[in-house]
Design an enzyme around this catalytic site. Structure first.
Site, mmCIF file in Angstrom:
data_model
loop_
_atom_site.group_PDB
_atom_site.id
_atom_site.type_symbol
_atom_site.label_atom_id
_atom_site.label_comp_id
_atom_site.label_asym_id
_atom_site.label_seq_id
_atom_site.Cartn_x
_atom_site.Cartn_y
_atom_site.Cartn_z
ATOM 1 N N GLY A 10 22.609 -27.244 40.845
ATOM 2 C CA GLY A 10 21.218 -26.915 41.155
ATOM 3 C C GLY A 10 20.339 -28.116 40.857
ATOM 4 O O GLY A 10 20.732 -29.266 41.099
ATOM 5 N N LYS A 175 12.921 -28.142 21.545
ATOM 6 C CA LYS A 175 12.858 -27.830 22.988
ATOM 7 C C LYS A 175 12.600 -26.342 23.188
ATOM 8 O O LYS A 175 11.854 -25.934 24.077
ATOM 9 C CB LYS A 175 14.179 -28.266 23.648
ATOM 10 C CG LYS A 175 14.257 -28.024 25.149
ATOM 11 C CD LYS A 175 13.670 -29.162 25.943
ATOM 12 C CE LYS A 175 13.341 -28.828 27.387
ATOM 13 N NZ LYS A 175 14.477 -28.676 28.261
#
Ligand SMILES: NC(=O)c1ccc[n+]([C@@H]2O[C@H](COP(=O)([O-])OP(=O)(O)OC[C@H]3O[C@@H](n4cnc5c(N)ncnc54)[C@H](OP(=O)(O)O)[C@@H]3O)[C@@H](O)[C@H]2O)c1
Length: 290
Positions: A10, A175
């Protein structure tokens, strides 16, 4: 030379495959769900085009030195179906996904000692199978050690930042702080500019503060200032900036709710830390997926 099989071409997977194709010694196979023939990576200073070997049937795969998994977290079990043919005794599996449970997600399918968790920071968008745009620099972090050194070596000489870190736990939780806040945009179907609303900004800070508290319980070193920094970052950036949960919801795809907010609730419960803001986001987004 490394035999590399990348599962999940992807936005992130096609971007990394395009970069890796610049190293002619690598033998790259793409394990895809949807067939395509060419990867075209657009970036600020040009494009990389490559025509890799693309398989859609796990039965056709062969053992690799490295398997790079770049599916969404919710497709992990489906991605692992490729392991039966492309993983053998010498294979290392790099899990390049968001969240903090890279190893837990794949240890039901391959020995945990062979899994290398990878934190990736890279704004990438997929327009169609194989056609992607890289919107900024690539940063990857892996735990320090022999597998980490070997992984970083795969990207040697390329214009991207792949490095080992002595404190991977802090890297992934930092993150996650940013990713957890993305739930608000996904719930409201509103991009980053929503952070200019004072009440929404307080909700964002609340979600991130819960993430900080749980991350600290897991051993991450996270300062209180991260909550304000994330709101400031959203306010400074383009008002129409999207995030991948918002993009997934808009496209009618599943969202990484559990990997980005559910995990904070689950681990919070384990440590006796209240996480009502994240629990609310999980409930709203799960309901939105119905
Ligand atoms: N995009 C970003 O900017 C970004 C930045 C940092 C981190 N991340 C993280 O990186 C991970 C990947 O995100 P992404 O944005 O690259 O996702 P994505 O664009 O949705 O790509 C996922 C790919 O996995 C494929 N796939 C799903 N199941 C598969 C299977 N069983 N076998 C083979 N391929 C399969 C999908 O196939 P189809 O082609 O059939 O859909 C798709 O090509 C996520 O954890 C995300 O949170 C993303």
């Amino acid at each position: 030379m490394a035999r590399i099989t990348l599962i999940g071409p992807g936005a992130i997977g096609s971007t990394l495959a395009a970069w890796l194709s610049r190293i002619p010694e690598h033998d790259i196979t793409i394990a895809a769900r949807t067939a395509f023939s060419t990867i075209v990576l657009e970036k600020h200073d040009g494009r990389i085009e490559t025509a890799p070997r693309v398989l859609t049937d796990p039965a056709q795969a062969r053992p690799a030195d490295w398997v790079l998994v770049t599916t969404k977290a919710y497709d992990s079990a489906a991605a692992a179906r490729w392991f039966t043919t492309c993983v053998d005794d010498g294979t290392r599996v790099a899990v390049i996904q968001n969240g903090v449970e890279h190893v837990e997600r794949f240890s039901p399918f391959v020995d945990a000692s062979r899994i290398l968790p990878v934190m990736i920071d890279c704004p990438a968008t997929r327009h169609s199978p194989g056609h992607v745009t890289q919107g900024g620099p690539i940063h990857m972090a892996v735990p320090q050690g022999v597998p980490g050194t070997a992984f970083v070596g795969l990207f040697s000489g390329l214009d991207l930042d792949a490095r080992e870190t002595p404190d991977f736990v802090t890297a992934v939780w930092k993150k996650l702080c940013l990713n957890s806040a993305g739930a608000v945009s996904a719930a409201l179907l509103a991009p980053a500019g929503i952070a200019h609303h004072a009440g929404v900004a307080e909700v964002l800070r609340g979600i991130v503060r819960e993430c900080i508290a749980v991350g600290r319980a897991r051993g991450a070193v996270l300062g209180d200032e991260i909550a304000d920094e994330i709101v400031d970052r959203m306010r400074r950036g383009p008002r129409d900036a999207s995030n991948s949960m918002l993009a997934d919801r808009r496209a009618g795809r599943p969202m990484e709710i559990d990997a980005r907010n559910g995990v904070i609730v689950r681990l919070g419960r384990e440590y006796g830390i209240a996480t009502p803001m994240n629990a609310l986001m999980v409930a709203l987004l799960e309901a939105a997926e119905l």
